[in-house]
Design an enzyme around this catalytic site. Structure first.
Site, PDB file in Angstrom:
ATOM      1  N   HIS A   1      65.683  30.886  23.266  1.00 53.93           N
ATOM      2  CA  HIS A   1      64.593  31.825  22.978  1.00 53.93           C
ATOM      3  C   HIS A   1      64.602  32.918  24.042  1.00 53.93           C
ATOM      4  O   HIS A   1      64.917  32.648  25.207  1.00 53.93           O
ATOM      5  CB  HIS A   1      63.223  31.130  23.058  1.00 53.93           C
TER       6      HIS A   1
ATOM      7  N   CYS B   1      55.964  29.252  26.948  1.00 53.94           N
ATOM      8  CA  CYS B   1      56.033  28.599  25.631  1.00 53.94           C
ATOM      9  C   CYS B   1      54.673  28.025  25.228  1.00 53.94           C
ATOM     10  O   CYS B   1      54.345  27.986  24.040  1.00 53.94           O
ATOM     11  CB  CYS B   1      57.045  27.458  25.647  1.00 53.94           C
TER      12      CYS B   1
END
Ligand code: ARG
Length: 313
Positions: A206, A306
């Site tokens: 990511h 996150c």
């Protein structure tokens, strides 16, 4: 000089969890003589975050190289680490909303993946893997109920996991999760230019584990980032060099402890405690690093950012 979290957290409205010395965070806010005077004065802007309690958090499938169901999560430790993160935001004066966790969605704790919100508009998430598919709708429904105009995505994208909002543009990752088509879709939905960046190292699947936004450029200072060059293809490294010639270049060692998975309010940079060199570099630039330990979440390939969706203005 180090202050412990217990001091930093005194202003919290909610009862604090029992912190052990091991779990305490350190706030490194006293410049030492060795620190050069930063050229820019950093200032915090109050933020609005969304988090999801880790009630159902566990590692029972593997969709990234960090995850191994044979290395189980300690639920109590995870809860404590998550509470410290939430209380850190509250003690810094930020607003933290909570979305209800859903049984059977162990990764829902990673709120950043639930979409991206910029200026009252949201582009919803559409997850790459079936294991997380149900999260997209849950986050979209929560945002809609907050009065945010949510556009349901046609293309695969994992929200702020791969989209990082700056004042003038959105940095977008592709290669493992979010598709290039989604970058174009996000630009249209959010009405912002999008810069596509190609991720090439599966450990950094990511964008938010490869780049940390230190200053979004919405205030008086220009946008400022830290990144790990090795996470990107050569042409994307060049894009980053051209756009951010003064960026902090993060070492592989600090990237490997997910040091770049950080959340900044423009002054305080909340980041994984193990990323000590990155914290020092951030401090040299005039920010205040706020290290926290989210070791249980690293077992799932996640950390500070996150666990945090920001409602960008
Ligand atoms: N286990 C999760 C996954 O692989 C971790 C997500 C981390 N989130 C993030 N914004 N990087 O999807």
């Amino acid at each position: 000089m180090r202050l412990t979290a217990h001091i930093a957290l005194i202003r919290c409205a909610e009862p604090l969890p029992d912190l052990t010395p091991e779990d305490s965070l350190t706030v490194l806010d006293t410049p030492t003589l060795a620190t050069p005077a930063p050229s820019v004065v950093r200032s915090a802007r109050t933020r609005h975050y969304l988090m999801c309690e880790p009630s159902h958090f566990e590692v029972v499938y593997a969709i990234n190289p960090w995850m191994d169901p044979r290395n189980p999560v300690d639920p109590e430790r995870a809860r404590l680490q998550w509470e410290v993160l939430r209380n850190t935001y509250l003690s810094l004066g930020h607003r933290v909303d909570l979305i209800d966790p859903m049984a059977g969605q162990p990764d829902m704790v990673f709120a950043a993946n639930g979409g991206i919100v910029v200026g009252g508009r949201a582009y919803g998430a559409r997850f790459r893997f079936a294991e997380r598919a149900a999260e997209g709708e849950a986050y979209g429904a929560w945002l809609a109920q907050e009065g945010i105009a949510v556009t349901a995505p046609v293309h695969t994208n994992e929200g702020e996991g791969d989209f990082l909002a700056l004042g003038s543009m959105i940095l977008a990752g592709t290669g493992f999760r979010t598709s290039l088509e989604a970058h174009i879709e996000a630009a249209a939905v959010l009405d912002r230019p999008v810069v596509s960046l190609e991720l090439v190292d599966p450990r950094f699947y990511h964008l938010d584990v490869a780049i940390a936004v230190l200053d979004d450029g919405n205030g008086s200072a220009p946008a400022d980032i830290a990144y790990y060059p090795g996470a990107f293809s050569r042409h994307s490294q060049r894009t980053l060099r051209d756009l951010f010639p003064d960026a902090i270049l993060c070492s592989e060692a600090d990237a490997r402890v997910l040091g770049l998975n950080a959340v900044s309010d423009g002054q305080h940079v909340v980041l994984p405690a193990a990323a000590t060199s990155l914290a020092a570099a951030v401090r040299d630039r005039g920010y205040t690093p706020v290290p926290v330990d989210l070791g249980e979440f690293m077992k799932s390939g996640g950390s500070v950012k996150c666990c945090t969706m920001e409602m960008h203005r």
